[in-house]
Design a protein around this motif. Structure first.
Motif, PDB file in Angstrom:
ATOM      1  N   LYS A  86      98.970 105.802  -2.544  1.00  0.00           N
ATOM      2  CA  LYS A  86      99.335 106.466  -1.291  1.00  0.00           C
ATOM      3  C   LYS A  86      98.856 105.692  -0.070  1.00  0.00           C
ATOM      4  O   LYS A  86      98.916 106.199   1.048  1.00  0.00           O
ATOM      5  CB  LYS A  86      98.753 107.883  -1.251  1.00  0.00           C
ATOM      6  CG  LYS A  86      99.433 108.839  -2.205  1.00  0.00           C
ATOM      7  CD  LYS A  86      98.945 110.251  -1.961  1.00  0.00           C
ATOM      8  CE  LYS A  86      99.703 111.230  -2.830  1.00  0.00           C
ATOM      9  NZ  LYS A  86      99.307 112.615  -2.545  1.00  0.00           N
ATOM     10  N   GLY A 126     103.524 111.672   6.409  1.00  0.00           N
ATOM     11  CA  GLY A 126     104.541 112.687   6.611  1.00  0.00           C
ATOM     12  C   GLY A 126     103.923 113.831   7.387  1.00  0.00           C
ATOM     13  O   GLY A 126     102.712 113.885   7.574  1.00  0.00           O
ATOM     14  N   TRP A 135     102.162 110.179   2.003  1.00  0.00           N
ATOM     15  CA  TRP A 135     103.222 110.082   0.999  1.00  0.00           C
ATOM     16  C   TRP A 135     102.837 109.003  -0.007  1.00  0.00           C
ATOM     17  O   TRP A 135     102.146 108.044   0.342  1.00  0.00           O
ATOM     18  CB  TRP A 135     104.524 109.598   1.642  1.00  0.00           C
ATOM     19  CG  TRP A 135     105.349 110.599   2.350  1.00  0.00           C
ATOM     20  CD1 TRP A 135     105.466 110.738   3.702  1.00  0.00           C
ATOM     21  CD2 TRP A 135     106.212 111.575   1.767  1.00  0.00           C
ATOM     22  NE1 TRP A 135     106.344 111.741   4.002  1.00  0.00           N
ATOM     23  CE2 TRP A 135     106.821 112.280   2.824  1.00  0.00           C
ATOM     24  CE3 TRP A 135     106.525 111.934   0.463  1.00  0.00           C
ATOM     25  CZ2 TRP A 135     107.727 113.309   2.611  1.00  0.00           C
ATOM     26  CZ3 TRP A 135     107.432 112.955   0.259  1.00  0.00           C
ATOM     27  CH2 TRP A 135     108.015 113.627   1.320  1.00  0.00           C
TER      28      TRP A 135
END
Length: 137
Positions: free
Chosen positions: A90, A116, A126
Motif C-alpha cells: 500500500k 483514497g 489504496w
C-alpha cells in the motif's frame, strides 16, 4: 527497477536565505513537484482523473529522510532524478537525487501512499494500482 525521470529546477533569488544558500524547505517543495512530474512522464493521468477512474486522489507523503551534501545558490540549475526504489503493498519508496551537473547536492527517500477518500472525508491507503506500477517500472 523503476524508470528514472529528471525534473529541472532553476534556483531563483527568492529561494535563498540571506547567505545566498537555498533555504532547505525549498528542496522539499521541488522534490514534491518532481514526484508528480515522474508520474506524468510515466503516463499516469492527472490526479483528478485517477480520482474518477481509480479512486486515487494523490500520493501523500508519510515519511521522509534527506541528506544534504553541498549547497545550492541563486542562478544554479538543478536536476532532480526521480525513481521508485521499492514498491510495497500500500506504499512505495520514491528516491530523489538532486544534482548540479556532476555535483551531488541532496538525496532523499520518501514513503508515499496512493490515497483514497472515504465518504466521511477521511483518507486511506489504496493497494498500489497495478497499472501505475507497470507504467512506472
Amino acid at each position: 527497477m523503476s524508470k528514472t525521470v529528471i525534473y529541472t529546477q532553476r534556483v531563483e533569488f527568492g529561494d535563498c536565505d540571506p547567505a545566498g544558500i537555498v533555504w532547505f524547505p525549498n528542496f522539499f517543495r521541488w522534490i514534491d513537484a518532481a514526484s508528480r512530474h515522474f508520474f506524468i512522464e510515466c503516463g499516469v493521468p492527472p490526479w483528478h482523473q485517477t480520482a474518477k477512474d481509480l479512486g486515487v486522489i494523490g500520493t501523500p507523503l508519510v515519511d521522509t529522510h534527506a541528506k544534504f551534501m553541498k549547497t545550492a545558490s541563486y542562478g544554479d540549475t538543478l536536476q532532480i532524478h526521480t525513481s521508485v526504489a521499492e514498491w510495497r503493498g500500500k506504499s512505495f519508496v520514491q528516491r530523489y537525487r538532486v544534482t548540479r551537473g556532476d555535483d551531488a547536492i541532496m538525496e532523499c527517500d520518501e514513503v508515499r501512499i496512493f490515497a483514497g477518500r472515504r465518504e466521511d472525508g477521511s483518507i486511506f491507503a489504496w493497494p498500489v494500482p497495478e497499472g501505475i506500477r507497470e507504467a512506472c517500472s
